[in-house]
Scaffold this motif. Sequence first.
Motif, PDB file in Angstrom:
ATOM      1  N   LEU A 227      90.410  -8.977 -41.602  1.00  0.00           N
ATOM      2  CA  LEU A 227      90.437  -7.686 -42.291  1.00  0.00           C
ATOM      3  C   LEU A 227      89.040  -7.259 -42.713  1.00  0.00           C
ATOM      4  O   LEU A 227      88.670  -6.080 -42.598  1.00  0.00           O
ATOM      5  CB  LEU A 227      91.353  -7.776 -43.519  1.00  0.00           C
ATOM      6  CG  LEU A 227      92.852  -7.950 -43.244  1.00  0.00           C
ATOM      7  CD1 LEU A 227      93.605  -8.205 -44.546  1.00  0.00           C
ATOM      8  CD2 LEU A 227      93.409  -6.724 -42.530  1.00  0.00           C
TER       9      LEU A 227
ATOM     10  N   VAL B  32      91.249   2.979 -39.126  1.00  0.00           N
ATOM     11  CA  VAL B  32      91.897   2.091 -40.090  1.00  0.00           C
ATOM     12  C   VAL B  32      93.418   2.205 -39.998  1.00  0.00           C
ATOM     13  O   VAL B  32      94.141   1.207 -40.035  1.00  0.00           O
ATOM     14  CB  VAL B  32      91.409   2.393 -41.520  1.00  0.00           C
ATOM     15  CG1 VAL B  32      92.228   1.628 -42.542  1.00  0.00           C
ATOM     16  CG2 VAL B  32      89.936   2.033 -41.657  1.00  0.00           C
TER      17      VAL B  32
ATOM     18  N   ALA C 292      94.506  -1.595 -39.045  1.00  0.00           N
ATOM     19  CA  ALA C 292      94.665  -2.423 -40.247  1.00  0.00           C
ATOM     20  C   ALA C 292      96.144  -2.724 -40.466  1.00  0.00           C
ATOM     21  O   ALA C 292      96.910  -1.845 -40.869  1.00  0.00           O
ATOM     22  CB  ALA C 292      94.066  -1.725 -41.462  1.00  0.00           C
TER      23      ALA C 292
ATOM     24  N   ASP D   8      95.306 -10.112 -48.596  1.00  0.00           N
ATOM     25  CA  ASP D   8      95.316  -8.652 -48.703  1.00  0.00           C
ATOM     26  C   ASP D   8      94.826  -8.184 -50.066  1.00  0.00           C
ATOM     27  O   ASP D   8      94.101  -7.183 -50.174  1.00  0.00           O
ATOM     28  CB  ASP D   8      96.734  -8.117 -48.462  1.00  0.00           C
ATOM     29  CG  ASP D   8      97.184  -8.299 -47.023  1.00  0.00           C
ATOM     30  OD1 ASP D   8      96.460  -8.967 -46.246  1.00  0.00           O
ATOM     31  OD2 ASP D   8      98.266  -7.804 -46.669  1.00  0.00           O
TER      32      ASP D   8
END
Length: 580
Positions: free
Chosen positions: A116, A174, A178, A241
């Motif tokens: 990430l 994104v 993502a 996350d």
Amino acid sequence: MASDRPDEGGADARPDGGPDARPDGGPDARPNPPDAGPETAAGEVEADLLLPDRQVDDLEAQPAGAMSREGLQQSAVRGAVWTVIHTFIAIPVAFLVNLLMARVLGAADYGRLAFLTALMEVVSRMLTAGFGSAVVQFGAKAHAAGRTATVSRLLSQSQGFRLLVVMPVLSVVVLLFADVPPSVVVIAIVFGIAVPAAFDGAVACLTIENKTADGAKIALVTSLATQVAVVVVVLVVGTPDSVWTIRLIVSGVAVALCLVPISAAYRTAVLRPALPRGMPVGFWRYAVPVGLASVIGGLVMSRSEIFFMNWLAAPAAVGVFALAFGLAGHVFAPAQAFVGPLVPAISGLLEVDAQAVRPAFRRVLRAGATVVGLVEAVAVVPLAVLVPVLYGPEFAEAGPVVVALGVSAGFVTVASPVAAFVSARLSAGEMLKATSVALVVDVALALSLIPTLGVWGAVIANVAGSMTSLLLLTRSELRGLGITVSLAARDALPCFVGAALAGGLMLAAAAVPGNEWLRAVGVAAVGGVLYVAILRVGRSGLTVPDADAIIRALPRPAKRVGPVVLGLLTARAVDEPAPA
């Protein structure tokens, strides 16, 4: 700005960071009064770092408001000193926080966090790629010459481009790639893209005005705030996350803080976006290839292999590679921090005194190689030996990988000034060709080796890509400066000595049983003694003027130890032959 990498936390590695200077060009060349402060004293180093052979009576007349060579030199010194101070404080803190994260998350979740973070690194690089580099290069030259109206117009136009073009495109990237919950995607877009796009001109302005000292202070506060927030999130939530999200929030806010120290006229320009029309002559011709080269080069020089590993390797292997890559970066962060402030100083130096560039290049090369060689000899292997103890058995495989990537990072650090000099010359085509060839090498090796070799396939691809890019750029720059390969190799010899010692010491440490802490101390001591002995016997390392320059630029707490260490590394005779 502070890095948002899970395995880093020091100074921003972006090549367009710059030093601190006043718009008035700094002090004159007169000796310091007895009560001169540290910043005044730093100005006296102008005969050392970038201007090793300054001649006071040959200064060119400067236009009103322009920066002199002394102003550029003072800027480079103050910026470098504050950046190194930031790095020496932030890196140990980040190291400890990273250790906690690795222990709590484990190899697999650590690998997800690395993926990430790598995604946002690519996004951030696209946000400030060729366009941002062009703004810095053209802006730094205009500011050094006193053309403030030109700089203001350029800043407003750059903000318009970021908001109208860059922000929408990156938001789509994104959204597509993502793999996180919708609420996290929103945070990523707001703090990872929108806020930086709205205020990133202030970051560029710190470079243009040579105010890296202020930037380093902001980065230090930001880095410490980020690490505190990460510790809380790791202990309370404990998911990759959540860590990624909190880093984005703090980093986004930090970009806005850069509005505070810049000049009022430039601040107004940043807050008043304009359509990117009527850019300076040559701007797009430089920005487009440099943008491509920056994105491609970032993929080559960073840990982009994580994207392939996420597809072709086990999750734990991604975590091992990410940890090793981050530790290698930690080790060389102080040396890398010295390079960033030189970029606008070099760009301005070309504008006001092109004859000083060659000796400046050689001095930076000698100093970088000597410091990097010492780190390779005394720090890389001990850290590798301690990896299983510090991070747990899940990361045991990372030990040898740290040595391989550490040696590679050492050469990258030594060659980093090459990119600064190439950028200052606006040699966009050379950068694009070198990085494109390197990316082909990197991708081909990653696709072919990761499925069978795992972590080591990624290591081979990373090292091969990095070395290809640096060799091509170095060859081009040496030709332009009239420096022979043999002369450059002699200047960089300490780095090769340190790399050889690191490889030999790792084999010796693996063959000797016993307590890891005792082995780490032993290889560090042996490596240090051998490194100093080889330099002195081979009459390599720093020259006396090199050492004096570094000593005078050291922060006060290092004044006692610095001269002793540098004295051991000073064995090279002064040598500056005529250009070939």
